[in-house]
Design a protein around this motif. Structure first.
Motif, PDB file in Angstrom:
ATOM      1  N   GLY A   1       0.817  -1.202   0.000  1.00 37.17           N
ATOM      2  CA  GLY A   1       0.000   0.000   0.000  1.00 37.17           C
ATOM      3  C   GLY A   1       0.853   1.254   0.000  1.00 37.17           C
ATOM      4  N   LYS A   2       0.212   2.344   0.351  1.00 35.86           N
ATOM      5  CA  LYS A   2       0.868   3.655   0.315  1.00 35.86           C
ATOM      6  C   LYS A   2       1.111   4.158   1.728  1.00 35.86           C
ATOM      7  N   VAL A   3       2.321   4.673   1.965  1.00 38.59           N
ATOM      8  CA  VAL A   3       2.712   5.188   3.274  1.00 38.59           C
ATOM      9  C   VAL A   3       2.983   6.685   3.161  1.00 38.59           C
ATOM     10  N   LEU A   4       2.421   7.440   4.077  1.00 36.90           N
ATOM     11  CA  LEU A   4       2.745   8.863   4.167  1.00 36.90           C
ATOM     12  C   LEU A   4       3.981   9.027   5.031  1.00 36.90           C
ATOM     13  N   VAL A   5       5.011   9.691   4.498  1.00 39.98           N
ATOM     14  CA  VAL A   5       6.224  10.009   5.259  1.00 39.98           C
ATOM     15  C   VAL A   5       6.294  11.520   5.408  1.00 39.98           C
TER      16      VAL A   5
END
Length: 340
Positions: free
Chosen positions: A7-11
């Motif tokens: 999935g997509k991770v916010l950093v």
């Protein structure tokens, strides 16, 4: 909580020393990354650095992390948040110049995650500044149950007259405590479905992949201290602390999000104990451009501030670069920039 494996991770703070390595670690692990930066101009270096990942990297331009609602769009559709952004200001007059951005930025990110239905794990990057007692005398081993209660007390008592380091450390303490308080209250009321995991590193060293200027002074603060010790022989001889390679820290953040048992846990991660003389000796064995250590020094003398990293080893499976490996790669990086 089930493992977060894709999935997509916010950093957040994605263009910082730790943030860029964190983006790389998640991309290398097969995730997509939404990198938060403060302005469009901050995206160019990251786009170039990670061009091979194509559309797996996107950006969220958020100028003010403390502004209510500013991160709502950034968390939309992400499976996890890695909150690495942290203000560092060692020239502040009032303690609130440290504390308010750290606490409000953290709470705003948590509030945004609480609104997002897709988030499964929130990773907060804290610091061993919240763990180590700066007033301690004699040898001490710290674990995840330990809290620094000295610096926030000094700041409350002295206000503007408190030391800059105390103001900074108090901001880290209060930000982490606010994260735990938010999480525990939200979980008790059933208003969140995700877990909070906190990672506490000590001094962070290693090669840089963030955008740098022409001088070594464009590096992050910790690597500047390492450079001054190794190259200029300028260091605080009495310092006892622990350290971690930035690449190991970035890997720890990935593990903290992908390991199911990490939910609701606090982890100290550290590659070892150090005094600046240890790094100088390691560098002198690697490069003839390093400044030789002057004066007597016993590298086997007991360290007074040590970190117990058993929990991170047992739950996350953490392993670390050796001091020699970190120094070798960091010195090579300095040479590539023409600073040696």
């Amino acid at each position: 909580m089930p493992a977060v494996t894709s999935g997509k991770v916010l950093v957040t703070g994605a263009n910082g020393f730790i943030g860029v390595w964190t983006v790389k670690a998640f991309l290398d692990a097969g995730f997509s990354v939404r990198a938060q930066v403060r302005s469009e101009s901050k995206t160019a270096h990251l786009k170039s650095l990670f061009s091979s990942f194509g559309d797996k990297l996107e950006f969220a331009i958020v100028a003010d992390l403390t502004k209510d609602g500013s991160l709502d769009d950034a968390v939309a559709g992400v499976v996890a948040v890695a909150h690495t952004a942290s203000p560092t200001n060692l020239l502040a007059d009032h303690p609130d110049e440290h504390i308010k951005p750290a606490v409000e930025g953290t709470l705003n990110c948590l509030r945004a995650a609480a609104k997002g239905s897709s988030v499964k794990r929130f990773l907060y990057l804290s610091s061993c500044a919240t763990v180590v007692d700066p007033s301690a005398t004699g040898p001490r081993v710290y674990d995840e149950s330990c809290w620094n209660t000295v610096d926030d007390a000094e700041v409350k008592a002295k206000g503007r007259a408190a030391s800059q380091l105390s103001k900074y450390r108090a901001s880290k303490i209060l930000a982490e405590r606010s994260a735990w308080k938010f999480y525990e209250e939200a979980k008790a009321t059933g208003s969140i479905v995700w877990d909070l995991t906190v990672v506490n590193p000590p001094w962070v060293f290693g090669p840089s992949i963030q955008e740098l200027g022409e001088s070594y002074e464009s590096m992050n603060a910790s690597d500047q201290h390492l450079y001054k010790a190794i190259v200029k022989g300028d260091y605080y001889a009495a310092l006892d602390h622990s350290w971690i390679d930035v690449r190991d820290l970035a890997h720890a953040l990935v593990l903290a999000i992908t390991t199911p048992a990490a939910g609701g846990e606090r982890f100290i991660v550290a590659g070892g104990d150090f005094r600046w003389q240890d790094f100088i000796l390691a560098a002198s064995r690697i490069s003839d451009k390093a400044r030789p250590l002057e004066g007597p020094y016993d590298p086997n003398a007991e360290h007074t501030a040590r970190q117990n990293v058993t929990k991170a080893k047992n739950i996350l499976g953490m392993t670390y670069h050796s001091m020699e490996e970190t120094v070798r790669d960091t010195v090579k990086d300095w040479e590539a920039h023409g600073w040696l």
